[in-house]
Design a protein around this motif. Structure first.
Motif, PDB file in Angstrom:
ATOM      1  N   THR B  32       0.831  -1.199   0.000  1.00 43.50           N
ATOM      2  CA  THR B  32       0.000   0.000   0.000  1.00 43.50           C
ATOM      3  C   THR B  32       0.867   1.251   0.000  1.00 43.50           C
ATOM      4  O   THR B  32       0.644   2.195  -0.775  1.00 43.50           O
ATOM      5  CB  THR B  32      -0.918   0.012   1.243  1.00 43.50           C
ATOM      6  N   MET B  33       1.897   1.250   0.869  1.00 43.66           N
ATOM      7  CA  MET B  33       2.754   2.419   0.977  1.00 43.66           C
ATOM      8  C   MET B  33       3.464   2.697  -0.348  1.00 43.66           C
ATOM      9  O   MET B  33       3.506   3.837  -0.805  1.00 43.66           O
ATOM     10  CB  MET B  33       3.813   2.201   2.084  1.00 43.66           C
ATOM     11  N   LEU B  34       4.010   1.654  -0.940  1.00 45.44           N
ATOM     12  CA  LEU B  34       4.768   1.825  -2.187  1.00 45.44           C
ATOM     13  C   LEU B  34       3.878   2.341  -3.315  1.00 45.44           C
ATOM     14  O   LEU B  34       4.262   3.212  -4.078  1.00 45.44           O
ATOM     15  CB  LEU B  34       5.412   0.493  -2.599  1.00 45.44           C
ATOM     16  N   SER B  35       2.671   1.775  -3.418  1.00 47.12           N
ATOM     17  CA  SER B  35       1.802   2.152  -4.526  1.00 47.12           C
ATOM     18  C   SER B  35       1.152   3.512  -4.284  1.00 47.12           C
ATOM     19  O   SER B  35       0.916   4.269  -5.209  1.00 47.12           O
ATOM     20  CB  SER B  35       0.736   1.086  -4.774  1.00 47.12           C
ATOM     21  N   ALA B  36       0.883   3.821  -3.002  1.00 48.66           N
ATOM     22  CA  ALA B  36       0.214   5.085  -2.700  1.00 48.66           C
ATOM     23  C   ALA B  36       1.180   6.252  -2.718  1.00 48.66           C
ATOM     24  O   ALA B  36       0.805   7.385  -2.954  1.00 48.66           O
ATOM     25  CB  ALA B  36      -0.476   4.985  -1.340  1.00 48.66           C
ATOM     26  N   ILE B  40       6.043   4.848  -7.518  1.00 46.97           N
ATOM     27  CA  ILE B  40       5.980   3.795  -8.530  1.00 46.97           C
ATOM     28  C   ILE B  40       4.661   3.925  -9.293  1.00 46.97           C
ATOM     29  O   ILE B  40       3.601   4.074  -8.694  1.00 46.97           O
ATOM     30  CB  ILE B  40       6.086   2.397  -7.883  1.00 46.97           C
ATOM     31  N   SER B  41       4.752   3.863 -10.599  1.00 48.52           N
ATOM     32  CA  SER B  41       3.558   4.041 -11.430  1.00 48.52           C
ATOM     33  C   SER B  41       2.568   2.900 -11.235  1.00 48.52           C
ATOM     34  O   SER B  41       2.959   1.764 -10.988  1.00 48.52           O
ATOM     35  CB  SER B  41       3.978   4.122 -12.899  1.00 48.52           C
ATOM     36  N   GLN B  42       1.295   3.237 -11.357  1.00 51.28           N
ATOM     37  CA  GLN B  42       0.216   2.254 -11.245  1.00 51.28           C
ATOM     38  C   GLN B  42       0.403   1.096 -12.219  1.00 51.28           C
ATOM     39  O   GLN B  42      -0.007  -0.018 -11.959  1.00 51.28           O
ATOM     40  CB  GLN B  42      -1.129   2.924 -11.517  1.00 51.28           C
ATOM     41  N   ILE B  43       1.043   1.382 -13.342  1.00 52.56           N
ATOM     42  CA  ILE B  43       1.219   0.342 -14.362  1.00 52.56           C
ATOM     43  C   ILE B  43       2.167  -0.748 -13.872  1.00 52.56           C
ATOM     44  O   ILE B  43       1.990  -1.926 -14.144  1.00 52.56           O
ATOM     45  CB  ILE B  43       1.710   0.967 -15.684  1.00 52.56           C
ATOM     46  N   PHE B  44       3.171  -0.320 -13.077  1.00 57.15           N
ATOM     47  CA  PHE B  44       4.105  -1.316 -12.547  1.00 57.15           C
ATOM     48  C   PHE B  44       3.563  -1.978 -11.289  1.00 57.15           C
ATOM     49  O   PHE B  44       3.705  -3.170 -11.102  1.00 57.15           O
ATOM     50  CB  PHE B  44       5.471  -0.671 -12.256  1.00 57.15           C
ATOM     51  N   LEU B  45       3.007  -1.156 -10.430  1.00 58.50           N
ATOM     52  CA  LEU B  45       2.518  -1.700  -9.172  1.00 58.50           C
ATOM     53  C   LEU B  45       1.130  -1.133  -8.860  1.00 58.50           C
ATOM     54  O   LEU B  45       1.011  -0.028  -8.343  1.00 58.50           O
ATOM     55  CB  LEU B  45       3.487  -1.344  -8.025  1.00 58.50           C
ATOM     56  N   PRO B  46       0.094  -1.882  -9.196  1.00 54.42           N
ATOM     57  CA  PRO B  46      -1.252  -1.405  -8.913  1.00 54.42           C
ATOM     58  C   PRO B  46      -1.481  -1.382  -7.399  1.00 54.42           C
ATOM     59  O   PRO B  46      -0.865  -2.152  -6.671  1.00 54.42           O
ATOM     60  CB  PRO B  46      -2.141  -2.441  -9.592  1.00 54.42           C
ATOM     61  N   LEU B 225      -1.869  -3.893 -20.632  1.00 53.62           N
ATOM     62  CA  LEU B 225      -1.164  -3.317 -19.492  1.00 53.62           C
ATOM     63  C   LEU B 225      -2.055  -3.163 -18.268  1.00 53.62           C
ATOM     64  O   LEU B 225      -1.938  -2.208 -17.512  1.00 53.62           O
ATOM     65  CB  LEU B 225      -0.553  -1.962 -19.865  1.00 53.62           C
ATOM     66  N   LYS B 226      -2.987  -4.100 -18.143  1.00 54.13           N
ATOM     67  CA  LYS B 226      -3.856  -4.044 -16.963  1.00 54.13           C
ATOM     68  C   LYS B 226      -3.206  -4.818 -15.816  1.00 54.13           C
ATOM     69  O   LYS B 226      -3.516  -5.976 -15.563  1.00 54.13           O
ATOM     70  CB  LYS B 226      -5.228  -4.638 -17.289  1.00 54.13           C
ATOM     71  N   THR B 227      -2.257  -4.172 -15.154  1.00 53.45           N
ATOM     72  CA  THR B 227      -1.499  -4.880 -14.122  1.00 53.45           C
ATOM     73  C   THR B 227      -2.379  -5.299 -12.947  1.00 53.45           C
ATOM     74  O   THR B 227      -2.091  -6.279 -12.273  1.00 53.45           O
ATOM     75  CB  THR B 227      -0.314  -4.035 -13.603  1.00 53.45           C
ATOM     76  N   ASP B 228      -3.434  -4.532 -12.711  1.00 56.25           N
ATOM     77  CA  ASP B 228      -4.316  -4.951 -11.608  1.00 56.25           C
ATOM     78  C   ASP B 228      -4.947  -6.315 -11.904  1.00 56.25           C
ATOM     79  O   ASP B 228      -5.089  -7.161 -11.028  1.00 56.25           O
ATOM     80  CB  ASP B 228      -5.388  -3.897 -11.313  1.00 56.25           C
ATOM     81  N   ALA B 229      -5.256  -6.563 -13.200  1.00 62.24           N
ATOM     82  CA  ALA B 229      -5.816  -7.860 -13.581  1.00 62.24           C
ATOM     83  C   ALA B 229      -4.758  -8.958 -13.496  1.00 62.24           C
ATOM     84  O   ALA B 229      -5.060 -10.096 -13.133  1.00 62.24           O
ATOM     85  CB  ALA B 229      -6.394  -7.797 -14.988  1.00 62.24           C
ATOM     86  N   ILE B 230      -3.509  -8.613 -13.821  1.00 61.97           N
ATOM     87  CA  ILE B 230      -2.427  -9.602 -13.688  1.00 61.97           C
ATOM     88  C   ILE B 230      -2.274  -9.999 -12.219  1.00 61.97           C
ATOM     89  O   ILE B 230      -2.239 -11.175 -11.869  1.00 61.97           O
ATOM     90  CB  ILE B 230      -1.086  -9.039 -14.221  1.00 61.97           C
ATOM     91  N   PHE B 231      -2.210  -8.984 -11.372  1.00 61.11           N
ATOM     92  CA  PHE B 231      -2.103  -9.239  -9.933  1.00 61.11           C
ATOM     93  C   PHE B 231      -3.280 -10.081  -9.441  1.00 61.11           C
ATOM     94  O   PHE B 231      -3.108 -11.050  -8.712  1.00 61.11           O
ATOM     95  CB  PHE B 231      -2.064  -7.908  -9.152  1.00 61.11           C
ATOM     96  N   GLY B 232      -4.468  -9.676  -9.882  1.00 61.53           N
ATOM     97  CA  GLY B 232      -5.673 -10.403  -9.458  1.00 61.53           C
ATOM     98  C   GLY B 232      -5.629 -11.853  -9.917  1.00 61.53           C
ATOM     99  O   GLY B 232      -5.934 -12.768  -9.151  1.00 61.53           O
ATOM    100  N   GLY B 233      -5.219 -12.059 -11.170  1.00 63.08           N
ATOM    101  CA  GLY B 233      -5.151 -13.416 -11.723  1.00 63.08           C
ATOM    102  C   GLY B 233      -4.182 -14.294 -10.942  1.00 63.08           C
ATOM    103  O   GLY B 233      -4.483 -15.436 -10.604  1.00 63.08           O
ATOM    104  N   ILE B 234      -3.017 -13.702 -10.627  1.00 63.87           N
ATOM    105  CA  ILE B 234      -2.020 -14.468  -9.865  1.00 63.87           C
ATOM    106  C   ILE B 234      -2.570 -14.818  -8.489  1.00 63.87           C
ATOM    107  O   ILE B 234      -2.400 -15.947  -8.002  1.00 63.87           O
ATOM    108  CB  ILE B 234      -0.702 -13.659  -9.747  1.00 63.87           C
TER     109      ILE B 234
END
Lengths: 280, 263
Positions: B32-36, B40-46, B225-234
């Motif tokens: 949370t801290m890193l992304s907020a 770091i861009s949302q694309i790399f770390l949602p 480039l929907k990294t949130d979906a990648i994270f979610g999928g994993i």
């Protein structure tokens, strides 16, 4: 055929009578050697023994003298490299239900309950269920574990597991019961209890037993006869009939006769020159 | 405090749970801290929130279920076929020395071939339909399973077999009534480890040769480039893997109450 009245007889008499009656196991010039590339290791040099019907014979010897190997050959689990072992006029070359065995390690089938373990051999023999149940009930009673009949081995202490192992072997009504240091892993208190139980079982049913141990006291207490085996070369050193009272309790271990036997066998094992008469 | 560092000594179960939960929370906090922080861009770390929103969306709309279904089907088929063939071969290899000579050296050889490298070959052989993914999972698990089952057989104490022989058992009885029940709990555990591998190979298969499934979903998300979906999928795959793993542990306890650690 000789009109035996075992209960009334002294043990010495029964041994003599058995000589006339029946030789159960006859081992002649048995030899066991392991050959590897470089050299030959001799486990048993030359052993001849005779076990009579209804005898309780112990074989004592230092560790590595080949006594366990001898028992495994009798069970048919190992093959001899020379000589013969005969059970009731039949050459032993395979394991079979006629020779039950109790091991030093815990060998109950862990996935079977106590009663299912005792059932194991009876099922193989295809004994009718009702009859088999009666046999199992009887031996549960003998080993005093009826309340634990549904328990799994992991819920039992070491001594209890060995009691079940004994019951499992006896339930199969083998011609001879082979026991390989069965109490070796138990604490001394439990060990004494097991010795007493084993002696009582023998006094009642008179199974033919060959018992391996390095515990001289145990051998004298249990046996009608003791073979002393030496280490290198591994041969039978002495054959000592035990003339102690038939009904034995643990107190007998403190009597002078008992202690005399113990000393005699200890001296033999330690290779001391003793001027005791050795029957064979 | 000194108690924590006693070698192989159990600590209080409450403390244990608190520590385990604490690490999860710590990771979440750092994330949370890193992304907020905006460094770091949302694309790399949602952010955790966007991943959570994605998860709520796919489960809420129900669009993820067909993917989960098809992936579970592939795992199940590949795994079952591998087990049906691998268990008997493993038992044979562990029981008879001649069978070991026939089976195990070849198995060990194939075992070290990288399974993902088989993908192009499998595509040539099976095309890109279901059988291709199933074949990949099958190949990935079978050659791991055989030596592990064989080792389970070898771990059965010799005296247990000897005891059976002296009770009148013949060889076939020893195999059926002693070896097989004796290896059962350990083999369930082996299968549990195998299904973990199966999940990995499933994703390998779906990343390169699929148009459905959880792995394909991740691949699709990468294209946009929907990294949130990648994270979610994993996360979904991880949770499903954990779930199957726990189911195996539970089944082991229920099926084999006699084994150490069984209930």
């Amino acid at each position: 055929m000789f009109g035996r009245k075992k209960q009334a007889q002294t043990e010495a008499d029964s041994v003599i009578e058995a000589h006339v009656a029946n030789s159960k196991i006859l081992v002649s010039n048995l030899r066991k050697a392991y050959v590897s590339k470089k050299r030959e290791t001799v486990a048993i040099a030359d052993v001849s023994i005779e076990i009579l019907d209804n005898e309780f014979v112990s074989i004592v010897g230092p560790s590595g003298c080949g006594k366990s190997t001898l028992l495994r050959i009798l069970a048919g689990l190992d093959e001899a490299t020379g000589g013969t072992a005969i059970l009731d006029d039949k050459l032993i070359d395979d394991p079979g239900a006629d020779r039950g065995m109790v091991f030093q390690t815990y060998t109950l089938f862990p996935w079977l309950s106590v009663e299912e373990n005792i059932h194991f051999g009876l099922k193989i023999k295809k004994i009718p269920k009702k009859q088999a149940d009666e046999i199992v009930d009887h031996y549960l009673e003998v080993i005093k574990l009826t309340p634990f009949r549904k328990s799994y081995p992991k819920e039992l202490s070491g001594g209890m597991q060995q009691r079940v192992a004994i019951a499992r072997a006896l339930a199969n009504s083998p011609k001879v019961l082979l026991m390989d240091e069965p109490f070796g892993a138990l604490d001394s208190q439990t060990k004494s209890e097991m010795q007493l139980l084993m002696r009582q079982i023998w006094q009642v049913d008179k199974p033919t037993v060959v018992f391996i141990t390095h515990d001289i006291e145990e051998a004298v207490f249990l046996s009608t006869r003791v073979y002393v085996m030496s280490g290198q070369p591994s041969v039978i050193k002495a054959n000592i009939p035990i003339y102690l009272s038939y009904k034995r309790s643990l107190e007998i271990k403190d009597t002078t006769e008992f202690i005399a036997y113990r000393h005699r066998i200890t001296a033999l094992l330690h290779d001391k020159e003793v001027d005791v008469e050795v029957e064979s | 405090m000194r108690k924590l560092f006693r070698i192989r000594t159990k600590i209080d179960i409450k403390l244990y749970n608190a520590l385990a939960l604490g690490v999860f929370l710590l990771v979440l906090f750092l994330w949370t801290m890193l992304s907020a922080g905006g460094s770091i861009s949302q694309i790399f770390l949602p952010s955790p929130q966007s991943v959570l929103i994605y998860l709520i969306h796919v489960f809420g709309s129900g669009q993820i279920w067909p993917d989960i279904g098809i992936s579970a089907y592939r795992i199940f088929m590949g795994f079952v076929i591998a087990a049906v063939i691998g268990l008997p071969l493993g038992i044979l290899a562990g029981t008879f020395n001649f069978a070991e000579a026939l089976i195990q050296p070849l198995t060990e050889f194939i075992r070290y071939m990288p399974v993902p490298a088989f993908v192009p070959l499998i595509m040539v052989w099976f095309g890109i339909d279901e059988s291709a993914k199933i074949a990949l999972i099958f190949l990935g698990t079978l050659f791991q399973l055989i030596p592990m089952v064989a080792d389970n057989v070898r771990a059965v104490p010799e005296d247990l077999l000897s005891a059976a022989y002296t009770l009148g058992a013949k060889r076939i009885t020893v195999i059926m009534k002693v070896i097989i029940p004796a290896i059962a709990p350990r083999t369930m555990d082996t299968l549990r480890i195998m299904i973990g591998w199966a999940w990995t190979y499933l994703i390998v298969a779906e990343l390169v040769a699929a148009n459905s499934g959880l792995g394909y979903n991740i691949l699709k998300a990468q294209r946009y480039l929907k990294t949130d979906a990648i994270f979610g999928g994993i996360l979904i795959i991880g949770c499903l893997g954990l779930l199957t793993d726990r189911l195996f542990v539970l089944a082991n306890r229920k099926l084999f109450p006699w084994a150490e650690g069984g209930k």
